[in-house]
Scaffold this active site. Structure first.
Site, PDB file in Angstrom:
ATOM      1  N   ASP A 128       0.896  -1.226  -0.028  1.00 32.29           N
ATOM      2  CA  ASP A 128      -0.004   0.012  -0.092  1.00 32.29           C
ATOM      3  C   ASP A 128       0.899   1.259  -0.146  1.00 32.29           C
ATOM      4  OD1 ASP A 128      -2.256   1.403  -0.041  1.00 32.29           O
ATOM      5  OD2 ASP A 128      -2.527   1.387   2.107  1.00 32.29           O
TER       6      ASP A 128
ATOM      7  N   HIS B 119      -3.749  13.786   1.069  1.00 35.04           N
ATOM      8  CA  HIS B 119      -3.822  12.832   2.268  1.00 35.04           C
ATOM      9  C   HIS B 119      -2.647  13.073   3.132  1.00 35.04           C
ATOM     10  CE1 HIS B 119      -4.942   9.424   4.767  1.00 35.04           C
ATOM     11  NE2 HIS B 119      -3.835   8.806   4.271  1.00 35.04           N
TER      12      HIS B 119
ATOM     13  N   ARG C  66       1.823  16.886  12.994  1.00 32.70           N
ATOM     14  CA  ARG C  66       3.200  18.041  12.892  1.00 32.70           C
ATOM     15  C   ARG C  66       2.550  19.365  12.188  1.00 32.70           C
ATOM     16  NH1 ARG C  66       4.520  13.043  10.853  1.00 32.70           N
ATOM     17  NH2 ARG C  66       4.068  14.207   8.729  1.00 32.70           N
TER      18      ARG C  66
ATOM     19  N   GLU D 219     -10.414   3.596   4.147  1.00 38.14           N
ATOM     20  CA  GLU D 219      -9.544   4.439   3.352  1.00 38.14           C
ATOM     21  C   GLU D 219     -10.020   4.240   1.992  1.00 38.14           C
ATOM     22  OE1 GLU D 219      -5.447   4.078   4.203  1.00 38.14           O
ATOM     23  OE2 GLU D 219      -5.723   5.612   5.966  1.00 38.14           O
TER      24      GLU D 219
ATOM     25  N   GLU E 188      -9.229   3.891  -1.897  1.00 38.80           N
ATOM     26  CA  GLU E 188      -7.992   3.569  -2.599  1.00 38.80           C
ATOM     27  C   GLU E 188      -8.152   3.022  -3.864  1.00 38.80           C
ATOM     28  OE1 GLU E 188      -4.782   2.151  -0.292  1.00 38.80           O
ATOM     29  OE2 GLU E 188      -5.105   3.272   1.498  1.00 38.80           O
TER      30      GLU E 188
ATOM     31  N   ASP F 179      -9.062   0.255   2.221  1.00 39.72           N
ATOM     32  CA  ASP F 179      -7.733  -0.149   3.540  1.00 39.72           C
ATOM     33  C   ASP F 179      -8.512   0.321   4.657  1.00 39.72           C
ATOM     34  OD1 ASP F 179      -5.673  -0.656   4.871  1.00 39.72           O
ATOM     35  OD2 ASP F 179      -4.756   1.170   4.155  1.00 39.72           O
TER      36      ASP F 179
ATOM     37  N   ARG G  36      -7.757   3.618  13.813  1.00 32.76           N
ATOM     38  CA  ARG G  36      -6.672   4.712  13.998  1.00 32.76           C
ATOM     39  C   ARG G  36      -6.173   4.858  15.576  1.00 32.76           C
ATOM     40  NH1 ARG G  36      -5.659   5.580   8.925  1.00 32.76           N
ATOM     41  NH2 ARG G  36      -7.526   6.395   7.825  1.00 32.76           N
TER      42      ARG G  36
ATOM     43  N   GLN H 127      -3.427   2.093  15.350  1.00 31.43           N
ATOM     44  CA  GLN H 127      -2.496   2.766  14.709  1.00 31.43           C
ATOM     45  C   GLN H 127      -1.608   3.687  15.271  1.00 31.43           C
ATOM     46  OE1 GLN H 127      -4.059   4.490  11.059  1.00 31.43           O
ATOM     47  NE2 GLN H 127      -2.159   4.808  10.074  1.00 31.43           N
TER      48      GLN H 127
ATOM     49  N   TYR I 205       2.431   2.923  15.563  1.00 28.58           N
ATOM     50  CA  TYR I 205       2.922   3.143  14.189  1.00 28.58           C
ATOM     51  C   TYR I 205       4.601   3.360  14.301  1.00 28.58           C
ATOM     52  CZ  TYR I 205       2.963   8.264  14.132  1.00 28.58           C
ATOM     53  OH  TYR I 205       3.194   9.567  14.347  1.00 28.58           O
TER      54      TYR I 205
ATOM     55  N   LYS J 130      -4.183  -2.352  10.282  1.00 29.81           N
ATOM     56  CA  LYS J 130      -4.364  -2.329   9.007  1.00 29.81           C
ATOM     57  C   LYS J 130      -4.552  -3.699   8.298  1.00 29.81           C
ATOM     58  CE  LYS J 130      -3.222   2.065   7.796  1.00 29.81           C
ATOM     59  NZ  LYS J 130      -4.047   3.007   6.900  1.00 29.81           N
TER      60      LYS J 130
ATOM     61  N   THR K 135      -8.808  -5.866   4.200  1.00 33.20           N
ATOM     62  CA  THR K 135      -8.819  -5.026   3.056  1.00 33.20           C
ATOM     63  C   THR K 135      -9.770  -5.555   2.225  1.00 33.20           C
ATOM     64  OG1 THR K 135      -6.566  -4.670   3.584  1.00 33.20           O
ATOM     65  CG2 THR K 135      -7.255  -3.915   1.149  1.00 33.20           C
TER      66      THR K 135
ATOM     67  N   THR L 128      -4.824   6.317   0.395  1.00 36.83           N
ATOM     68  CA  THR L 128      -5.951   7.253   0.341  1.00 36.83           C
ATOM     69  C   THR L 128      -5.962   8.166  -0.821  1.00 36.83           C
ATOM     70  OG1 THR L 128      -6.079   6.962   2.652  1.00 36.83           O
ATOM     71  CG2 THR L 128      -7.556   8.389   1.731  1.00 36.83           C
TER      72      THR L 128
ATOM     73  N   GLU M 232      -9.520  12.339   8.057  1.00 38.53           N
ATOM     74  CA  GLU M 232      -9.561  13.591   7.461  1.00 38.53           C
ATOM     75  C   GLU M 232     -10.787  14.272   7.310  1.00 38.53           C
ATOM     76  OE1 GLU M 232      -6.807  13.882   3.544  1.00 38.53           O
ATOM     77  OE2 GLU M 232      -7.239  11.639   3.943  1.00 38.53           O
TER      78      GLU M 232
HETATM   79 CA    CA Z   1      -3.841   2.921   3.201  1.00 35.50          CA
END
Ligand code: CA
Length: 456
Positions: free
Chosen positions: A146, A153, A162, A218, A220, A252, A256, A259, A263, A272, A276, A379, A393
């Site tokens: 992926d 995104h 950030r 997501e 995709e 996907d 969250r 994740q 991550y 993830k 899928t 995404t 998002e």
């Molecule tokens: Ca993805």
């Protein structure tokens, strides 16, 4: 450039009446490939099929009946490929054979052709209503990767964590990706069990093992690799373009909260790999020829791609003008008979990297790609809020706003969603439109969330 031909003629009609409906995803100009079995048969009886209107044409049966002999004369292996319930054999036969198959099927289905339509028994055996078949995964997917190819995104997600430095310095140089889990790729319609996992609250309390509370989708697009490359031998961007067989829609599914805790430092893992979903019909690169477009226009000041990711052909026509949409239907909406609501609409034109660049980059260290490998784009998000391809998002209020301040989506039932609830169904659709050509669609990529496995 990607040449169009008589199979793309918008005036061509089919004797399969439903294929001439302007609203169908599957007019005679599309002819996507899939693997199906009849509802009263088991998966061992699966066949390669082509979608036409609201029907499925059994290609394996046509081959057995001798209607595809010219192709078999051209390529001895094609007979086995047409008889296999796995499209990877056909994918690695290459674009010329796929084009020959497309031309022959187009001829057989064109209004006025009687080779199938004139033989009642054959027509009944080879042409089946979609409601009478079950779609299976189009290929045995050995490996799944992926990418993260939408700069919108990447910038949105980066801004949440950030704000002063949303896009990492490598983004405009390296197509970023991670290795996904092939074993949990499921076909549209398969229920999705909410995952359990380690979740860590913001405070000082230790993490807990519990059902994810922040389940997301997501939107995709995925592509299937054809022949692949030899171990140790990289593929140029133009060779990569030639080796892409076709596209599907990909969801996907992402937890969250899991994740967020797992991550760093190695990227997504269990957040993830639980599921899928892909759409069952592979829209071939041959069908997509009229809808190819320039690669994303890099803003002034952005670097040119390094030479191994750059070619004139890729820059001029490496993009795909594919529109994707996400819909949601809650359990209450389905009970009330309320139509699914659209959450977003985006375009693959907005992807910073083309599919050929993703594949070329994947092989650039000598990594061997195999027939039937699936690669997803990441995404698909665009510049505006309505273009955002996931809830992470979509329910976020934008740059400068904290990650925790989220605006829920209100459903017609009055229900509110920041992330997905049990019983929610996500429905993804995709289509290509261009003046002078027939619109073609991808069908649907669906999945309903079912409750997490009970913890004792
Ligand atoms: Ca993805």
């Amino acid at each position: 450039m990607h040449k169009t031909d008589a199979t793309h003629d918008p005036n061509r009609t089919s004797w399969v009446e439903s294929a001439n409906d302007p609203a169908t995803d599957f007019p005679i100009q599309n002819l996507p490939l899939g693997v199906f079995c009849r509802k009263d048969e088991d998966e061992e009886e699966a066949s390669v099929g082509i979608a036409i209107g609201d029907q499925v044409l059994d290609i394996a049966l046509l081959a057995r009946e001798g209607l595809l002999e010219d192709l078999e004369d051209e390529d001895e292996e094609i007979e086995g490929a047409l008889d296999s319930p796995d499209l990877s054999a056909l994918f690695c036969a290459g674009p010329e054979i796929r084009q020959m198959l497309r031309e022959r099927i187009c001829e057989l289905l064109t209004a006025g052709n009687d080779e199938i339509n004139g033989k009642k028994k054959l027509r009944k055996a080879a042409l089946l209503p979609m409601s009478g078949v079950r779609m299976l995964l189009p290929a045995q997917i050995g490996d799944y990767t992926d990418f993260y190819a939408s700069i919108h995104h990447a910038t949105n997600v980066g801004s949440m964590f950030r704000p002063e430095n949303p896009l990492l310095p490598n983004y405009k140089w390296v197509p970023i990706g991670y290795h996904g889990r092939a074993s949990t790729i499921v076909v549209s319609g398969t229920p999705i069990r909410r995952p359990n996992g380690q979740i860590k609250a913001e405070d000082d309390t230790p993490p807990v093992y519990a059902p994810s509370q922040r389940l997301d989708y997501e939107m995709e697009v995925g592509f299937f690799v054809g022949l692949g490359n030899e171990l140790g031998v990289a593929c140029s961007v133009d060779a990569a373009e030639e080796d892409i067989a076709g596209l599907v829609l990909v969801n996907d599914w992402s937890a969250r909260d899991i994740q967020k805790w797992e991550y760093q430092p190695l990227g997504p893992f269990l957040s993830k790999s639980f599921a899928t979903t892909i759409s069952p019909w592979v829209v071939t690169m041959e069908a997509l020829r009229p809808f190819r477009c320039p690669a994303f226009t890099r803003p002034d000041g952005d670097p040119r791609p390094l030479a191994y990711l750059d070619s004139e052909h890729n820059e001029h026509s490496g993009g795909v003008d594919l529109t994707v949409e996400v819909y949601l239907a809650s359990a209450a909406m389905r009970e009330q008979g309320t139509a699914p609501v659209r959450l977003s609409r985006g375009s693959m034109r907005e992807m910073y990297w083309t599919i050929a660049q993703m594949l070329a980059h994947h092989t650039s260290n000598g990594c061997e790609m195999m027939p039937g490998d699936l690669i997803a784009t990441g995404t698909v998000s665009g510049p505006n809020r309505e273009n955002r391809g996931c809830l992470l998002e979509l329910t976020w209020d934008g740059p400068g706003q904290p990650v925790t301040a989220r605006t829920p989506i209100e459903l017609p039932t009055g229900e509110k969603r920041v992330f997905l609830a049990d019983g929610d169904e996500i429905i993804m659709r995709g289509y290509c439109e261009r003046d002078g050509y027939r619109r073609i669609g991808f069908g649907e990529c669906r999945g309903v969330i079912v409750p997490a496995e009970k913890l004792s």
